[in-house]
Write a protein that holds these residues in place. Structure first.
Motif, PDB file in Angstrom:
ATOM      1  N   GLU A 186      37.929  45.972  40.467  1.00 34.15           N
ATOM      2  CA  GLU A 186      38.945  45.005  40.891  1.00 34.15           C
ATOM      3  C   GLU A 186      40.301  45.366  40.286  1.00 34.15           C
ATOM      4  N   THR A 187      41.369  45.178  41.081  1.00 36.16           N
ATOM      5  CA  THR A 187      42.719  45.490  40.618  1.00 36.16           C
ATOM      6  C   THR A 187      43.539  44.249  40.287  1.00 36.16           C
ATOM      7  N   ASN A 188      43.001  43.058  40.589  1.00 36.81           N
ATOM      8  CA  ASN A 188      43.703  41.809  40.316  1.00 36.81           C
ATOM      9  C   ASN A 188      42.840  40.898  39.444  1.00 36.81           C
ATOM     10  N   PRO A 189      43.469  40.007  38.656  1.00 33.11           N
ATOM     11  CA  PRO A 189      42.705  39.146  37.743  1.00 33.11           C
ATOM     12  C   PRO A 189      42.075  37.944  38.422  1.00 33.11           C
ATOM     13  N   HIS A 190      41.116  38.177  39.313  1.00 35.70           N
ATOM     14  CA  HIS A 190      40.421  37.103  39.993  1.00 35.70           C
ATOM     15  C   HIS A 190      39.292  36.546  39.123  1.00 35.70           C
ATOM     16  N   LEU A 191      38.522  35.634  39.703  1.00 36.60           N
ATOM     17  CA  LEU A 191      37.531  34.885  38.931  1.00 36.60           C
ATOM     18  C   LEU A 191      36.492  35.762  38.245  1.00 36.60           C
ATOM     19  N   LEU A 192      35.779  36.597  39.002  1.00 34.42           N
ATOM     20  CA  LEU A 192      34.675  37.349  38.400  1.00 34.42           C
ATOM     21  C   LEU A 192      35.144  38.336  37.344  1.00 34.42           C
TER      22      LEU A 192
END
Length: 332
Positions: A186-192
């Motif tokens: 992942e490249t963005n600070p999402h939930l998981l």
């Protein structure tokens, strides 16, 4: 997987945003079937797999906000198919800088569309965020399109330009409404990634925002498979612009995800709500009906939630700097 190109020639596929989370998996999926070029600004830096000798594809640095840059890249590569993934996807970033979100997600899409040679196949990565909140799974042709945030609005505008320009330039198009993608890289600070980053520090308690909203979570490999099916497939007879959802077809709350993570990888931890991480606007439910993509392009998801969470825990593959951003920034 069948292609729309006649004879034995391999189709030429350009993937904008191909260095990103889904883009990496899409390039891997397409390489056996097509000549692939990654077109990306590398705003998160250069990932390891794009350094050194490239394995079965080419790369060009492109800023989709610059129409001359886009036209030059497309004219040089001469793609049969363009899969347009490039966008600002992270909702808090869109909210913090809406002008850049519009310039990238809307103007950038128009720049790519208007640079397509006549007859090009164009696959647009839209989002489930275009739908009006609803407790039922969203259906492409009957659910209301009424986004509630800037990101969703930019994607709805992008869809409108696909319809307008497709007819003018004789393009065959697919609008793919992608739901929540999970997996390593992942490249963005999402939930998981946020959950994994906190748990890697070994705490007994992690801090999150809302944990009750339900989402449709799809493995990045399945997302790539769906885009590849749309890119190399054909629309139904007489349909210029197909619209399909791309998700798992199953919905899970954050609480359910955390419970599955505990049981799947054998972790023990509690969750505490951090008010700084609670979004001001949060959909209670976002689910996809995926019947149409199955019928149109013959695609179905292949990976279970348990499989994805295990892979993510064992090898999250954070991009440089992302883990520090996850731990320190507010909001999921």
């Amino acid at each position: 997987m069948t292609t729309q190109t006649s004879g034995t020639a391999r189709p030429r596929v350009m993937v904008t945003g191909g260095a990103g989370f889904v883009g990496r998996e899409l390039v891997r999926t397409l390489r056996p079937h097509a000549d692939v070029q990654v077109a990306d600004l590398l705003r998160y830096g250069t990932p390891d797999w794009l350094q050194g000798d490239l394995d079965g594809f080419t790369f060009r640095r492109v800023d989709i906000r610059d129409v001359d840059d886009v036209r030059s890249a497309i004219n040089e590569f001469a793609p049969d198919v363009i899969v347009h993934l490039a966008a600002i996807h992270y909702i808090p970033e869109c909210d913090a800088d809406p002008a850049n979100a519009v310039t990238t997600n809307v103007t950038g899409t128009v720049n790519v569309l208007s640079s397509c040679p006549r007859g090009t196949r164009f696959v647009f990565a839209s989002s489930g965020a275009v739908y009006k909140p609803d407790e039922e799974p969203h259906r492409e042709l009957t659910s209301t399109v009424e986004p509630v945030d800037i990101y969703g609005l930019t994607k709805a505008h992008g869809e409108a330009y696909v319809h307008l320009i497709a007819a003018d330039r004789d393009l065959s198009c697919a609008i793919v409404r992608l739901f929540n993608v999970i997996g390593p890289g992942e490249t963005n600070p999402h939930l998981l990634p946020e959950v994994i980053a906190q748990l890697r520090k070994g705490p007994e308690t992690i801090e999150l925002g809302n944990t009750w909203p339900k989402r449709d979570y799809i493995d990045a490999r399945d997302a790539a498979g769906g885009f590849a099916a749309a890119a190399l497939g054909k629309n139904a007879e007489g349909v210029r612009v197909e619209i399909v959802n791309l998700g798992s077809g199953k919905q899970h709350s954050v609480d359910e995800i955390l419970s599955t993570l505990r049981s799947t990888v054998g972790l023990t931890f509690e969750v505490r709500q951090d008010p700084k991480r609670v979004r001001a606007v949060d959909r209670p439910y976002l689910g996809a009906d995926i019947s149409r993509i199955k019928e149109t392009f013959g695609w179905s998801p292949a990976h279970s939630l348990q499989d994805t969470l295990t892979r993510l825990w064992e090898s999250p593959e954070f991009v440089p700097g992302l883990e520090d951003r996850l731990i320190t920034r507010p909001g999921n």
